[in-house]
Design an enzyme around this catalytic site. Structure first.
Site, PDB file in Angstrom:
ATOM      1  N   ARG A 345       0.856  -1.192   0.000  1.00 46.28           N
ATOM      2  CA  ARG A 345       0.000   0.000   0.000  1.00 46.28           C
ATOM      3  C   ARG A 345       0.888   1.236   0.000  1.00 46.28           C
ATOM      4  O   ARG A 345       1.273   1.744   1.040  1.00 46.28           O
ATOM      5  CB  ARG A 345      -0.912   0.010   1.226  1.00 46.28           C
ATOM      6  CG  ARG A 345      -1.845  -1.188   1.319  1.00 46.28           C
ATOM      7  CD  ARG A 345      -2.726  -1.102   2.530  1.00 46.28           C
ATOM      8  NE  ARG A 345      -3.728  -0.039   2.396  1.00 46.28           N
ATOM      9  CZ  ARG A 345      -4.633   0.253   3.336  1.00 46.28           C
ATOM     10  NH1 ARG A 345      -4.635  -0.414   4.482  1.00 46.28           N
ATOM     11  NH2 ARG A 345      -5.517   1.203   3.143  1.00 46.28           N
ATOM     12  N   SER A 414     -12.769  -4.070  -0.751  1.00 41.25           N
ATOM     13  CA  SER A 414     -13.097  -3.577   0.593  1.00 41.25           C
ATOM     14  C   SER A 414     -14.603  -3.367   0.707  1.00 41.25           C
ATOM     15  O   SER A 414     -15.225  -2.775  -0.180  1.00 41.25           O
ATOM     16  CB  SER A 414     -12.379  -2.248   0.850  1.00 41.25           C
ATOM     17  OG  SER A 414     -10.987  -2.431   0.909  1.00 41.25           O
ATOM     18  N   LYS A 443      -4.679   4.787   9.664  1.00 40.65           N
ATOM     19  CA  LYS A 443      -5.666   5.410   8.786  1.00 40.65           C
ATOM     20  C   LYS A 443      -6.840   5.900   9.615  1.00 40.65           C
ATOM     21  O   LYS A 443      -7.335   5.197  10.499  1.00 40.65           O
ATOM     22  CB  LYS A 443      -6.145   4.398   7.733  1.00 40.65           C
ATOM     23  CG  LYS A 443      -7.051   4.996   6.679  1.00 40.65           C
ATOM     24  CD  LYS A 443      -7.365   3.941   5.617  1.00 40.65           C
ATOM     25  CE  LYS A 443      -8.242   4.523   4.521  1.00 40.65           C
ATOM     26  NZ  LYS A 443      -8.547   3.516   3.477  1.00 40.65           N
TER      27      LYS A 443
END
Length: 523
Positions: A345, A414, A443
């Site tokens: 990521r 997701s 996050k």
């Protein structure tokens, strides 16, 4: 006499056979049909040709080169050539168009020959025929079409029974196949969503067929005299696995729905039931067939993903900037501790640097023997030869990503609510990300889906689901208690001094709390 032709047209066809035999031909050609039509000097075809410019004596000389053989002699019937057969089909269409009838008269046969066979048309024009004049005479002779205030339904009871018999067989095949597939999704996959979709499809099929006249399907059923009950192949009697049963019945379902859809077209006005059945049945069956294709993809595409990820419990989400140590070292440590998947990521790298990083991670994960997923970017995943890509709700759809990464790559999605879970399954996702579950150190989330969503998602689908968001050694117990069998972690490992030990502890917690059992779906 053929029920599809008038007596004059029937005599013309019989004469065409005689002309073909006289010439020693192997089949009846268009020229023989023309010979047959002109056999009767006072027939409708000859009269029309004469009035349109072709002199009778000229016609007789041109089409009497070979006298027909004795009609009394027993001769085998010759087949029609492809061109001759096309002429008869066109004659039927002309009869339907101009006269609204299914019976073909000799003048329709003549017009079909002139429209379909260029050689015959040129020959007659050379004898003085004016084609435009002939068509004008032809149209004048037909008169205005007959119009009825109410449709006239002349379907025979035999046709109703034959149609109903086909519909009954198709309905039985479709229902039986649906039940077989539903049982697999229910008892083998333990998949509530797919089982429910198949059950709804079965009920919708029953509701669509309820529009048929009461009792007609049972009245038409005749199993004892069904010639198909004795027809079989060795393959039909053999199934090598549960999966083979499912695949065979998925195709059986679609074939049955297609047969139902086609024969249901006879149920509208003018069809076998004279409009007494629902005119929308065929369209409803078409939609059911399309739904079956979507469910087939979800079941079939989900099978290799379930098998490939059967033992995968721990996914680690990493970026170079978030790792406490080097990315290479962290990957090796996490893999040694039991991580099964590494997801890259990187949100801040430009494309060139991202591709370079992805290719490095591909090399390291291959050496460590773990799967490699790229976040957000199917193009980078493909170029780096990753095992798959993970998509968020704002990223491109699964369909478009599949076009980039190919048929065998894993595609994760997701999900943050149950509707998104169901959509991802039907879209053909390979696995799900379920969350966010707890507050995360990497996050910020505007809203947490929480443990209740974990319970809902894991109870709804058998597709591999990785619970994400704030998973660590303190929260994993609650996640597993809510139904988590797989988790995705980031900070807990990438910020750890000993990533291998943390990965091993998380993996052990999952294994111990779930009794080490994750079903494989492909037998």
């Amino acid at each position: 006499m053929s029920p599809n032709f008038t007596p004059a047209a029937t005599r013309a066809l019989e004469a065409a056979q005689l002309w073909a035999h006289a010439e020693g031909a192997a089949e009846v050609r268009p020229v023989h049909l023309l010979h047959g039509l002109l056999q009767e000097d006072e027939g409708r075809a000859a009269v029309l040709l004469t009035r349109a410019g072709a002199a009778p004596d000229t016609l007789r000389r041109a089409f009497a080169r070979h006298p027909p053989i004795d009609a009394a002699e027993s001769r085998p019937s010759l087949p029609l050539s492809a061109d001759a057969a096309a002429i008869l089909d066109l004659a039927r269409e002309l009869a339907e168009e101009f006269a609204g009838e299914r019976v073909v008269a000799s003048e329709f046969l003549l017009l079909a020959i002139l429209r379909r066979d260029e050689a015959a048309r040129r020959s007659l024009e050379q004898l003085g025929l004016v084609i435009a004049r002939l068509e004008e005479l032809f149209l004048a002779a037909q008169g205005p079409p007959l119009r009825l205030e109410e449709p006239l339904h002349l379907a025979e009871p035999t046709e109703q029974i034959d149609t109903a018999r086909i519909l009954d067989a198709g309905a039985n095949r479709a229902r039986e196949a649906l039940r077989v597939i539903e049982d697999y999704c229910r008892f083998v996959l333990d998949d509530a969503f797919l089982s429910g979709e198949l059950k709804r499809l079965r009920h919708d099929l029953a509701e669509a067929l309820a529009g048929l006249p009461p009792g007609i399907l049972l009245a038409a059923r005749d199993t004892r005299r069904d010639v198909g009950t004795a027809l079989s192949t060795p393959q039909e009697q053999e199934r090598r696995s549960l999966w083979a049963v499912v695949q065979a019945n998925l195709k059986r379902l679609q074939e049955a729905l297609r047969s139902l859809e086609e024969y249901a077209k006879l149920l509208g006005p003018g069809g076998a039931f004279g409009g007494r059945a629902t005119p929308h049945l065929s369209a409803a069956l078409e939609q059911l067939r399309y739904r079956s294709y979507t469910l087939e993809r979800a079941i079939v595409r989900g099978a290799p993903a379930r098998e490939r990820l059967a033992g995968a419990r721990l996914m680690v989400l990493l970026s170079g900037s978030a790792c406490r140590a080097s990315l290479e070292w962290t990957i090796r440590e996490a893999a040694a501790g039991g991580a099964d998947i590494i997801q890259l990521r990187e949100k801040e790298l430009d494309d060139r640097r991202l591709l370079e990083r992805a290719r490095q991670v591909r090399r390291w994960t291959r050496e460590a023997g773990v799967l490699f997923i790229v976040n957000d970017r199917p193009d980078i995943a493909r170029l780096a030869e990753a095992d798959g890509v993970h998509l968020g709700q704002e990223d491109m759809p699964v369909k478009d990503a599949r076009r980039i990464v190919g048929p065998d790559a894993l595609i994760g999605v997701s999900t943050h609510n149950l509707d998104q879970v169901r959509q991802a399954v039907l879209d053909g996702a390979s696995y799900l990300g379920v969350g966010p579950t707890f507050p995360s150190g990497t996050k910020d989330f505007a809203e947490l889906a929480g443990l209740e969503f974990v319970r809902q998602a894991t109870a709804e689908t058998s597709l591999p689901a990785f619970v994400i968001g704030g998973i660590n050694s303190q929260t994993i117990g609650a996640a597993v208690a809510a139904g988590a069998r797989r988790v995705a972690v980031s900070q807990a490992i990438c910020q750890a001094e000993a990533p291998q030990a943390v990965a091993r502890a998380l993996r052990q917690a999952l294994t111990t709390m779930t009794n080490g059992e994750i079903r494989m779906t492909k037998e």
